[in-house]
Design a protein around this motif. Structure first.
Motif, PDB file in Angstrom:
ATOM      1  N   UNK A 177       0.839  -1.199   0.000  1.00  0.00           N
ATOM      2  CA  UNK A 177       0.000   0.000   0.000  1.00  0.00           C
ATOM      3  C   UNK A 177       0.877   1.253   0.000  1.00  0.00           C
ATOM      4  N   UNK A 178       1.988   1.178   0.754  1.00  0.00           N
ATOM      5  CA  UNK A 178       2.838   2.361   0.843  1.00  0.00           C
ATOM      6  C   UNK A 178       3.582   2.631  -0.457  1.00  0.00           C
ATOM      7  N   UNK A 179       3.711   1.597  -1.292  1.00  0.00           N
ATOM      8  CA  UNK A 179       4.430   1.792  -2.547  1.00  0.00           C
ATOM      9  C   UNK A 179       3.519   2.279  -3.664  1.00  0.00           C
ATOM     10  N   UNK A 180       2.216   2.063  -3.477  1.00  0.00           N
ATOM     11  CA  UNK A 180       1.293   2.335  -4.575  1.00  0.00           C
ATOM     12  C   UNK A 180       1.371   3.782  -5.082  1.00  0.00           C
ATOM     13  N   UNK A 181       1.511   4.744  -4.201  1.00  0.00           N
ATOM     14  CA  UNK A 181       1.521   6.134  -4.690  1.00  0.00           C
ATOM     15  C   UNK A 181       2.692   6.445  -5.630  1.00  0.00           C
ATOM     16  N   UNK A 182       3.737   5.592  -5.585  1.00  0.00           N
ATOM     17  CA  UNK A 182       4.927   5.895  -6.385  1.00  0.00           C
ATOM     18  C   UNK A 182       4.681   5.755  -7.875  1.00  0.00           C
ATOM     19  N   UNK A 183       3.731   4.870  -8.208  1.00  0.00           N
ATOM     20  CA  UNK A 183       3.581   4.523  -9.613  1.00  0.00           C
ATOM     21  C   UNK A 183       2.665   5.510 -10.312  1.00  0.00           C
ATOM     22  N   UNK A 184       2.968   5.695 -11.572  1.00  0.00           N
ATOM     23  CA  UNK A 184       2.064   6.373 -12.471  1.00  0.00           C
ATOM     24  C   UNK A 184       0.730   5.613 -12.431  1.00  0.00           C
ATOM     25  N   UNK A 185      -0.373   6.289 -12.153  1.00  0.00           N
ATOM     26  CA  UNK A 185      -1.634   5.560 -11.999  1.00  0.00           C
ATOM     27  C   UNK A 185      -2.071   4.828 -13.271  1.00  0.00           C
ATOM     28  N   UNK A 186      -1.515   5.227 -14.425  1.00  0.00           N
ATOM     29  CA  UNK A 186      -1.989   4.600 -15.661  1.00  0.00           C
ATOM     30  C   UNK A 186      -1.453   3.170 -15.832  1.00  0.00           C
ATOM     31  N   UNK A 187      -0.307   2.892 -15.255  1.00  0.00           N
ATOM     32  CA  UNK A 187       0.230   1.544 -15.440  1.00  0.00           C
ATOM     33  C   UNK A 187       0.166   0.733 -14.148  1.00  0.00           C
ATOM     34  N   UNK A 188       0.430  -0.532 -14.307  1.00  0.00           N
ATOM     35  CA  UNK A 188       0.372  -1.424 -13.144  1.00  0.00           C
ATOM     36  C   UNK A 188       1.448  -1.032 -12.136  1.00  0.00           C
ATOM     37  N   UNK A 189       1.102  -0.854 -10.888  1.00  0.00           N
ATOM     38  CA  UNK A 189       2.094  -0.425  -9.902  1.00  0.00           C
ATOM     39  C   UNK A 189       2.999  -1.582  -9.484  1.00  0.00           C
ATOM     40  N   UNK A 190       4.209  -1.243  -9.040  1.00  0.00           N
ATOM     41  CA  UNK A 190       5.097  -2.284  -8.506  1.00  0.00           C
ATOM     42  C   UNK A 190       4.495  -2.828  -7.219  1.00  0.00           C
ATOM     43  N   UNK A 191       4.299  -4.108  -7.189  1.00  0.00           N
ATOM     44  CA  UNK A 191       3.843  -4.746  -5.964  1.00  0.00           C
ATOM     45  C   UNK A 191       4.865  -5.819  -5.606  1.00  0.00           C
ATOM     46  N   UNK A 192       5.404  -5.726  -4.411  1.00  0.00           N
ATOM     47  CA  UNK A 192       6.359  -6.726  -3.968  1.00  0.00           C
ATOM     48  C   UNK A 192       5.628  -8.053  -3.874  1.00  0.00           C
ATOM     49  N   UNK A 193       6.250  -9.106  -4.417  1.00  0.00           N
ATOM     50  CA  UNK A 193       5.566 -10.393  -4.377  1.00  0.00           C
ATOM     51  C   UNK A 193       5.859 -11.142  -3.080  1.00  0.00           C
ATOM     52  N   UNK A 194       5.035 -12.142  -2.843  1.00  0.00           N
ATOM     53  CA  UNK A 194       5.145 -12.901  -1.591  1.00  0.00           C
ATOM     54  C   UNK A 194       6.553 -13.453  -1.400  1.00  0.00           C
ATOM     55  N   UNK A 195       7.136 -13.941  -2.510  1.00  0.00           N
ATOM     56  CA  UNK A 195       8.429 -14.612  -2.379  1.00  0.00           C
ATOM     57  C   UNK A 195       9.500 -13.652  -1.865  1.00  0.00           C
ATOM     58  N   UNK A 196       9.584 -12.492  -2.493  1.00  0.00           N
ATOM     59  CA  UNK A 196      10.601 -11.536  -2.058  1.00  0.00           C
ATOM     60  C   UNK A 196      10.344 -11.078  -0.626  1.00  0.00           C
ATOM     61  N   UNK A 197       9.062 -10.912  -0.296  1.00  0.00           N
ATOM     62  CA  UNK A 197       8.721 -10.526   1.074  1.00  0.00           C
ATOM     63  C   UNK A 197       9.221 -11.567   2.070  1.00  0.00           C
ATOM     64  N   UNK A 198       8.961 -12.829   1.760  1.00  0.00           N
ATOM     65  CA  UNK A 198       9.353 -13.894   2.683  1.00  0.00           C
ATOM     66  C   UNK A 198      10.873 -14.034   2.758  1.00  0.00           C
ATOM     67  N   UNK A 199      11.535 -13.890   1.619  1.00  0.00           N
ATOM     68  CA  UNK A 199      13.000 -13.963   1.642  1.00  0.00           C
ATOM     69  C   UNK A 199      13.581 -12.819   2.471  1.00  0.00           C
ATOM     70  N   UNK A 200      12.952 -11.668   2.377  1.00  0.00           N
ATOM     71  CA  UNK A 200      13.373 -10.541   3.201  1.00  0.00           C
ATOM     72  C   UNK A 200      13.154 -10.824   4.681  1.00  0.00           C
ATOM     73  N   UNK A 201      12.001 -11.386   5.014  1.00  0.00           N
ATOM     74  CA  UNK A 201      11.707 -11.736   6.417  1.00  0.00           C
ATOM     75  C   UNK A 201      12.743 -12.705   6.967  1.00  0.00           C
ATOM     76  N   UNK A 202      13.129 -13.653   6.115  1.00  0.00           N
ATOM     77  CA  UNK A 202      14.099 -14.652   6.568  1.00  0.00           C
ATOM     78  C   UNK A 202      15.389 -13.959   7.010  1.00  0.00           C
TER      79      UNK A 202
END
Ligand SMILES: [Mn+2]
Ligand SMILES: [Mn+2]
Lengths: 252, 229, 229, 229, 229, 229, 229, 252
Positions: A130-155
């Motif tokens: 949610x915090x990243x959503x404002x960064x993107x141009x609203x016309x295109x698909x916003x960058x959304x961190x995927x589950x895998x990268x999130x979990x690898x980061x948590x590890x």
């Protein structure tokens, strides 16, 4: 080599088609890949700085340190993640995942670490996204961190939490250390169930081993403080009320 | 031609054993998954939850495991004499299962889960499909690896008598293992690791003992230890 | 105590299977050694010695091998149902043996040694102790690996018809293997290598054919074994 | 608690994508198997069977492949934007398929199968699920690897005009590839290997030319499929 | 021919040294096995059994060892000047033996087993077949590795004077080692590890001292061997 | 105290053997360096320089080697019976030296450099300090590794008879090695590699033979081969 | 030819820098050896010998070190601008030296040895050859690693005020390090370890404090060097 | 924590001294290191492009291809090496060697490859260094490639020459291939004597093994062309004079 045979013509036509497609690939994507790799590297480096800042925490400077860390974290988003987002905008996130994954993981590590120190709770993936959503141009698909990268980061987060816990114990903040201990145990238990299901299960497996080591390092530290503290519990509280267990300030 | 005929026959046999292996692997994956969930719920013991609470989920999963081993036995029943041909496909899963059962058994009874008991718990009574001895032994070694962590966390939770009991148990198990002439293989390596567990438990026991905590502990602190001091 | 009793029993069982394994390994080492000598004497074929001369020693060694496999069968007879437990200890030796027998068979008959024939040659008739199909197949792949060298040396020695025959044989064997659904394992890897042998033999055949040597060759140097050129 | 809830959700998502991957892999295995059979039947070309005969089976399998790629497209349709997440699971199979289609195409038309034609042959018209360009290019390299063997066997079978044609074709393909700006990766390595194929075909062309076989060849053995010599 | 003659001679020599090595290895395996049993029985010291009880079995095994080293010396006597050619085959076994003997010696005398004493205990008086100095030193390092565990368990059993004695002993041994200029090899690495043992013993001594246990300990539990607490 | 006295003595002994080793290593480094220069000058043979030209520098270096081995022998003379203690420090250098000498010997005489001849060339006559047989054999294997390259370059230079001679030589050496019962060690591994050299030389021989170049070559082309056709 | 000439020149240059490195390594070995002896004598501090006694030998060795660093500086003076080419050859020795000097400095002054002071102590005044800052910092970390052991042994010897002082010192050093912006490298890892030293010293301080030993200690055993307890 | 004790003061003085020295290290050098690494990476990538361009050579386009390659090489110097030189100016070359060595090696590889194709001779280190001298500000010490990097670059050059030789043989340019063969043999022989003397001798050892493989690949290719060509030498020259051995152009 100007022979006018049809196959070669077909191929040079094909080759000009490649100007649309293959050169698109090799120039646009290869160079885009290069740029994404660079942007990711910057995200990594600056997220690491945030993490380092958090480790400066001590008993008496908590608010100050965390405030600075949060400001730095916000700067990572504004300056570096936003550049990454710009590079990625409009391309296939999954295709370039390898190029940007390390940076994203490190950012997850930094963001969740800050949040835990502040709130004692886990920052959810939805919240990050949610915090990243404002960064993107609203016309295109916003960058959304995927589950895998999130979990690898948590590890990786658990390693940082271990360092934090050891530091907190040295600083006499036993309760904080115990809180970290429970939190890391919980993450470990949850990730244990998830690890084999991940796309990069073998990477995750090594991370799980390291994580268990981290958990046990915290537990061992808590253990040794506990037995040391238990020894004189009867005498404590009577004589020497303000003697906090293993705190530095009493020197002098 | 005889060459073609031979290879046609081979084709059937290889396809056959291929699909058998597929079935075995699918069951083994289910065993792995059940064991993983079981392990995860047993981990709560480190947070000093009461044993009954911790065991509730784990015990339910034993039923699942019995069923899965039943399936394996059934599959192997179709191929008499080929137990050891396919055995490698469920080995490591079984070793994990044994380690979990043995840990639970120790928590309940403070004694070692015997081989026969393990077989019984998993519903393996038939002679055809038993629990391989080496798998059982490796499982016990795995259990031993978890004990130092358990002891540390119990003491932190105020259960000061725990190190003494675990030490006694582990010393006995270690001595029993030393009677065996182990080959220079995986089991031997795992067993060689057991001495580090023993040493760590001795150190924890020492830490508790030297501070005179063992006496105090027994009388005053019973927190977080449902059925056990 | 039951723990001690259990481990005492384990000790007996492990010692038992340990000494069994020792006996197996000793026989396997003898098989390896016999196969090595056999291979050594077959190597003379590359120096274009006559087949009977080359085979004399090799054939004698088959008798030795029969005896050794007999010993293995006897040992395994003591442990019904555990063939695959110990099978790994003589696998690779058996694969070599098969490759040698199959090569000799081809030299004599220009046809593939079938699985049943291989078993017969080694005196393995009993159902209990047969020749594992995968070992047989790996052995055939090993034999295939030696054919390019054989063809090259035969042509050098003036036997220009040899490539055609070997090519036909190897093409058939390769086609037969392709019917099988091989798992992604050792055998599959070995078989994948067979295509390089095939390719090399095709190349030699091509070299001979394009130079019109086939015609000449057939008439004058039929046997191609007139000693070293 | 939200932590647990989140992880539960993740578990569902990952189970989901796990079973998706399972489905993909199963289709990919079917593609692999169809490609293997297709390859097998195309191999007969090396034994100089006539093209129509060789193609009959192979063409039937293209229908199977279309169906399978349709399935893949369908599965990926459920996950818009995740093509490249799962793409690795059918990459190498697709490369093999492209190499086979391109080889058949050359046999029929003596021209290169273009990327768009390959997509069309496999029924991939949708933008969502296309043929990755790198996979296409790797497939072409694989095809090139088979040409030297083809040429050798054709010449052996008396088709002396074949080397000239293949050499011309391969020279053009090689030149076209050189126009691309390849990264230093798998594709680049495969392309580097093409030089050796080119060299081998040239050698065969030379062998044929130097003996004046080209002239003869063309008239008498036009098809070059007079059965095995 | 001279080439063949030469290789025939080599064959004899290699077979010869091969069978020698076999004999050596067999003796080394027996030494390893005796040392293992000896170690096993010495382990009871950690459970605070009395020294005489612990030593009974161990002492008997020294006789076995003397005999085995006698055999080795005899074998090496057949090959004057080749001690160091085969030395590697019994090195690590000898290092273990030295460590056990030195531990026993310390328990009995509270002094370091000297090199000459070790040779004597093993019946090695001949100049031809002595105890290599580096092996002796490695053995002492191994013994040192066991001391922290011993001290911890002794203190747990109430023998509070033990750390002081061990610390004094280990400090002296460590200082003596530091006089040597060790190469950067295995021995150096082992010796570098000794400082961790020293540190651990110091810590235990500290634990005992700071709690004033040394005074109590000395009077009441002099031997500290009253069985397990 | 006796402990200190013992370690003082050890210190002397260790320093002693340390400085000995230093001296040995310094000589071994000189041998390595001489062998390297020698190797480098022998490489000119691949550029078809005449043998006398190539040998000039190499032969001069043999003198240097003799001197260096003399030094080694002298050093070892100070430590009777310890040859094998330090032997590892000049092993691999010696193996290289043997391979170079054996290659030169073959170029001059077309026969194998025997062990005794190698010793003589290096001035090692004394019984005390000889050439270890295994080192000699490894050296021969190393030489074999260089032969395929030599043969290829000789043929390119028009020396068509070379493959036949080398093949004969290598076949004999290979057969002689097969008589030995090699342990499963470094030498065995090196020898196992020799069969690839043999195979490559056979292929080169085949290439030359099948094109009928052997006949031509001998009469018409003598270029670049000073003393040998 | 210019090619050969160039390489000849390179050879000279590299021989040159090789012999330079040899000289450097020899000096570095001497530094290592002096540091080792110095360390050895400083170790007596753990046995509670008086500081003057302990320092006598150590101080003499500083003179040796000054000389050795002088030699290094001289050698490097021959190669202006190449300090960092050879720096790796004396790095770790220098880090050890810094740790020893800093430890002595603390014992004498209870303050941190500053970088400039360290350079001065080693006679490094010239800008050309200074003490690398990272080496200095690593040396300080090494010193920190020795402090827990020192504290434990001092308390054992009755010097109860020591933990407080060391704790204060180490806390300050730790805080100072945290001001640096360390890269993720060797130094950072060493610094991370400092936290464990700090924690251990705190624990000892706690042990002493909780027992009220600080008060007693200060008056009666001011020096804490009453010999071994 | 504002206690006024002298040690801490000393240390904060020390720490401010670090603002001159350590922060000089961590900011100036670390960030300089980063920048040097980046510049080196660009040199590498663009040198690789030059090498790739040289491999486009064929029988009929030699001048054209080499001209382009030389222009590109000059561009590498002007744009990228010059940036590297600027970054390095005034700092210790040896200290940062690891950071820039890969780029320099690749440049050596490209420059010597171009030069060999044009002149058939080895471009000397002195020549390369002379060509770099104008890039530097005359006031400071100019970047001079050291012997080690030059030799490591040469070692890799042989791999590129092998690829070139194989290509040339396919193209019928036997003489060129043979020239390459002799050249590579010579480099191999010379490097063999130098390899053990280098600072990074173990890296060089692996490179030597690869190099020998390259030499043998060229030799084997020359061998097979030779035996093929020898087969019909008596007939050649009479019948079919313009049939160049293994050349492509005759097709069609
Ligand atoms: Mn991290
Ligand atoms: Mn390159």
């Amino acid at each position: 080599d100007s022979d006018p045979n049809p196959m070669r013509n077909a191929f040079s036509k094909y080759a000009s088609y490649l100007n649309d497609l293959v050169l698109f690939l090799s120039v646009l994507v290869n160079e885009k890949r290069e740029r994404v790799v660079k942007a990711s590297r910057d995200v990594t480096m600056n997220s690491k700085k945030v993490i380092f800042q958090v480790h400066r925490i001590s008993k008496n400077n908590k608010e100050e340190v965390l405030e600075k860390a949060e400001k730095d974290l916000a700067a990572v988003v504004d300056q570096y993640i936003s550049r990454l987002v710009k590079e990625l905008q409009g391309t296939d996130f999954w295709k370039l995942r390898r190029a940007y994954s390390p940076g994203v993981q490190e950012y997850v590590e930094a963001a969740t670490l800050c949040n835990f120190c502040k709130t004692g709770a886990l920052l959810n993936l939805d919240q990050i996204n949610a915090s990243l959503r404002p960064l993107s141009d609203p016309s295109v698909e916003p960058l959304q961190i995927n589950v895998l990268d999130y979990l690898l980061g948590l590890a990786d987060l658990t390693g940082e939490l271990m360092r934090l816990a050891i530091g907190r114990i040295s600083d006499g903040e036993l309760e904080f250390a115990q809180k970290i201990c429970s939190f890391v145990r919980e993450i470990h238990r949850e990730l244990m169930l998830i690890a084999p299901k991940m796309d990069d299960a073998s990477d995750m497996k090594t991370k799980m081993d390291v994580m268990l080591q981290s958990v046990m390092k915290i537990e061992n530290a808590c253990f040794s403080v506990h037995v040391r503290g238990s020894e004189y519990i009867p005498f404590l509280g009577s004589e020497d009320t303000n003697f906090s267990l293993l705190g530095v300030p009493e020197i002098e | 031609r005889s060459l073609e005929k031979q290879f046609q026959e081979f084709r059937h046999q290889l396809d056959d054993s291929g699909s058998l292996r597929e079935r075995i692997r699918s069951v083994a994956a289910d065993i792995e998954s059940a064991a993983r969930v079981m392990h995860s719920s047993l981990l709560l013991i480190h947070q000093s939850r009461s044993i009954p609470e911790v065991f509730k989920k784990a015990k339910a999963l034993i039923g699942v495991l019995i069923e899965l081993y039943g399936k394996l036995a059934e599959i192997m029943g179709e191929r008499p004499g080929q137990y050891y041909r396919y055995h490698g496909d469920w080995r490591s899963e079984t070793q994990t299962v044994v380690s979990l059962l043995a840990f639970m058994h120790w928590l309940e009874t403070e004694s070692l889960l015997l081989h026969a008991e393990a077989e019984e718990k998993l519903g393996l009574k038939s002679l055809e499909f038993g629990l391989d001895i080496e798998d059982y032994l490796v499982g016990i070694c795995f259990m031993s690896n978890d004990l130092p962590r358990y002891v540390v966390n119990q003491v932190t939770a105020g259960n000061y008598d725990c190190p003494r009991k675990v030490l006694k148990f582990l010393t006995d198990v270690h001595a029993a293992f030393r009677m065996l002439n182990l080959r220079n293989d995986f089991l031997r390596k795992k067993f060689d690791g057991m001495k580090y567990d023993l040493r760590r438990v001795e150190e924890v026991h020492y830490d508790v003992k030297i501070r005179g905590l063992t006496m105090k502990g027994n009388s005053t602190e019973k927190q977080g230890n449902g059925g056990r001091s």
